[in-house]
Write an enzyme that holds these catalytic residues in place. Structure first.
Site, PDB file in Angstrom:
ATOM      1  N   HIS A 138       0.820  -1.209   0.000  1.00  0.00           N
ATOM      2  CA  HIS A 138       0.000   0.000   0.000  1.00  0.00           C
ATOM      3  C   HIS A 138       0.860   1.268   0.000  1.00  0.00           C
ATOM      4  O   HIS A 138       0.333   2.378   0.076  1.00  0.00           O
ATOM      5  CB  HIS A 138      -0.908  -0.037   1.242  1.00  0.00           C
ATOM      6  N   LYS A 140       3.144   4.404  -1.283  1.00  0.00           N
ATOM      7  CA  LYS A 140       3.208   5.283  -2.452  1.00  0.00           C
ATOM      8  C   LYS A 140       4.474   6.115  -2.325  1.00  0.00           C
ATOM      9  O   LYS A 140       4.515   7.070  -1.546  1.00  0.00           O
ATOM     10  CB  LYS A 140       1.989   6.208  -2.538  1.00  0.00           C
ATOM     11  N   ASP A 145      16.012  11.361  -8.982  1.00  0.00           N
ATOM     12  CA  ASP A 145      17.447  11.669  -8.937  1.00  0.00           C
ATOM     13  C   ASP A 145      18.050  11.513  -7.548  1.00  0.00           C
ATOM     14  O   ASP A 145      19.131  12.053  -7.266  1.00  0.00           O
ATOM     15  CB  ASP A 145      17.715  13.092  -9.459  1.00  0.00           C
ATOM     16  N   HIS A 310      -9.835  10.960   1.996  1.00  0.00           N
ATOM     17  CA  HIS A 310      -8.979   9.778   1.864  1.00  0.00           C
ATOM     18  C   HIS A 310      -7.654   9.954   2.609  1.00  0.00           C
ATOM     19  O   HIS A 310      -6.773   9.096   2.548  1.00  0.00           O
ATOM     20  CB  HIS A 310      -8.708   9.525   0.374  1.00  0.00           C
ATOM     21  N   LYS A 312      -4.692  10.391   5.555  1.00  0.00           N
ATOM     22  CA  LYS A 312      -4.293   9.583   6.706  1.00  0.00           C
ATOM     23  C   LYS A 312      -3.373  10.438   7.580  1.00  0.00           C
ATOM     24  O   LYS A 312      -2.248  10.758   7.190  1.00  0.00           O
ATOM     25  CB  LYS A 312      -3.526   8.327   6.277  1.00  0.00           C
ATOM     26  N   ASP A 317      -1.158  16.549  20.330  1.00  0.00           N
ATOM     27  CA  ASP A 317      -0.863  17.845  20.941  1.00  0.00           C
ATOM     28  C   ASP A 317      -0.288  18.787  19.879  1.00  0.00           C
ATOM     29  O   ASP A 317      -0.808  18.862  18.774  1.00  0.00           O
ATOM     30  CB  ASP A 317       0.087  17.668  22.129  1.00  0.00           C
TER      31      ASP A 317
END
Length: 392
Positions: A138, A140, A145, A310, A312, A317
């Protein structure tokens, strides 16, 4: 009916044996780094910057996505990779086997003919085919370079730039990294590339140029179905005043749920943001029993209604902000390969809180009264989701 039962039993046995006998790769906790970090919350803005950096690449482009589709934005993505490969830039594209199921042989052949080195990640095999099918990569990750990195929640497809009418405004968080942290994104990509292709590149110094030190302290953590549950529980236990959680799916483990309830009992304010819409069956219903328990203890739960949420993130704090690929659910805790960035910077945390306030202004607050008035149909779907929540 006998055949259906037999197949279901075979799947359950395969999954059970796979859990017992297949060993997960260990969690990788990278060192503290200092980088400059740019936050993207809009797909149009992200991909304008992303494609510009790809076009400027001179040595290599390493890309890992969970989902790559075949629509207009995907074709644009393929075109830029092919152009750079034809110019002599090394291009490697790694796509999760399930997330890339729409990629045709013709598309893959075209990529390879242009010089793009393509591979699928997490291809299931026998034995334990169904168990492996359920465990996805999952992550990404993009590295350009060896100097510029990207990581976050966006994949490649028209919905991620707000062009799918079923979802509308797509809200997600993605990071652009300039600085020391890029070497860790590179290491993780090459680790996943080796697992998929057996090509060993981690010791090749040409992929690890000298990098400047940035201003934001952070740490990358890569998990493979183990370790993330404890990381999230530890974050929650650190909170003294406030916890903010944003996730498209909310199906916590017992340990993480206990940490949240303990925090509420100690007077910590807990805010949870999820989408009103669902992009997968039963995931919305699976969250409701957890929401009920948290609402009873005083949590504030909001559902984003102007599009699809979508993103995450976890904010503790003013001290820690987590952004990455992992959802707040059992699939990310116990099955998927994930990579998260823990950021220890008050200014960045304040920036994220400003973003969350904007998301909350376009969300509805969930109440105990609403939960008690659920329809029989909704209650039935909850019961089914409870049986399947580990795999949702």
């Amino acid at each position: 009916m006998i055949w259906v039962v037999a197949i279901l039993l075979l799947i359950v046995l395969d999954e059970w044996l796979g859990r017992r006998r297949k060993r997960h790769a260990p969690k990788k906790e990278y060192p503290l780094r200092q980088s400059n970090i740019t936050l993207f919350t809009n797909g149009q803005h992200l991909f304008a910057d992303y494609f510009l950096e790809i076009k400027k690449a001179t040595h290599h482009i390493h890309v890992l996505f969970y989902i790559v589709k075949t629509d207009d934005i995907s074709q644009q993505f393929f075109f830029f990779l092919q152009q750079k490969a034809k110019e002599g830039v090394e291009v490697r594209l790694l796509v999760d086997w399930v997330g890339g199921f729409r990629l045709s042989r013709k598309t893959i052949r075209s990529l390879k003919e242009s010089g793009v080195r393509f591979a699928f990640s997490q291809k299931p095999s026998f034995p334990y085919f169904f168990y492996q099918l359920n465990r996805r990569n999952h992550r990404k990750i993009t590295v350009i370079d060896g100097k510029i990195g990207y990581i976050g929640g966006f994949n490649i497809g028209k919905e991620y730039i707000g062009q799918d009418t079923d979802f509308g405004d797509w809200r997600d968080y993605h990071l652009k990294i300039n600085g020391e942290g890029v070497m860790d994104l590179q290491t993780q990509f090459l680790t996943d590339w080796k697992a998929a292709t057996a090509e060993v590149l981690q010791q090749e110094t040409r992929y690890f140029p000298e990098l400047p030190r940035g201003t934001i302290v952070h740490r990358f953590i890569a998990t493979n179905g183990n370790g993330l549950e404890e990381d999230f529980a530890h974050l929650i236990r650190q909170a003294k005043r406030e916890i903010i959680i944003g996730s498209p799916y909310f199906i916590p483990s017992k340990k993480v749920m206990k940490a949240l309830i303990d925090a509420l009992k100690h007077g910590v304010a807990v805010t949870i943001l999820v989408p009103l819409k669902a992009d997968h069956p039963l995931v919305k219903e699976a969250a409701l029993p957890y929401f009920y328990r948290l609402l009873k203890h005083g949590a504030h739960i909001y559902r984003f209604y102007q599009g699809f949420y979508h993103a995450k993130t976890i904010i503790i704090d003013d001290d820690v902000c987590d952004i990455g690929t992992a959802n707040f659910d059992k699939r990310s805790f116990f099955l998927n390969g994930e990579m998260n960035c823990f950021i220890y910077d008050r200014a960045f945390t304040q920036q994220m809180k400003h973003v969350i306030r904007y998301e909350l202004s376009r969300s509805e607050r969930l109440t105990l009264d609403w939960w008690k008035k659920r329809s029989v149909w909704e209650r039935g779907k909850e019961s089914i989701s409870a049986l399947l929540e580990r795999w949702l």
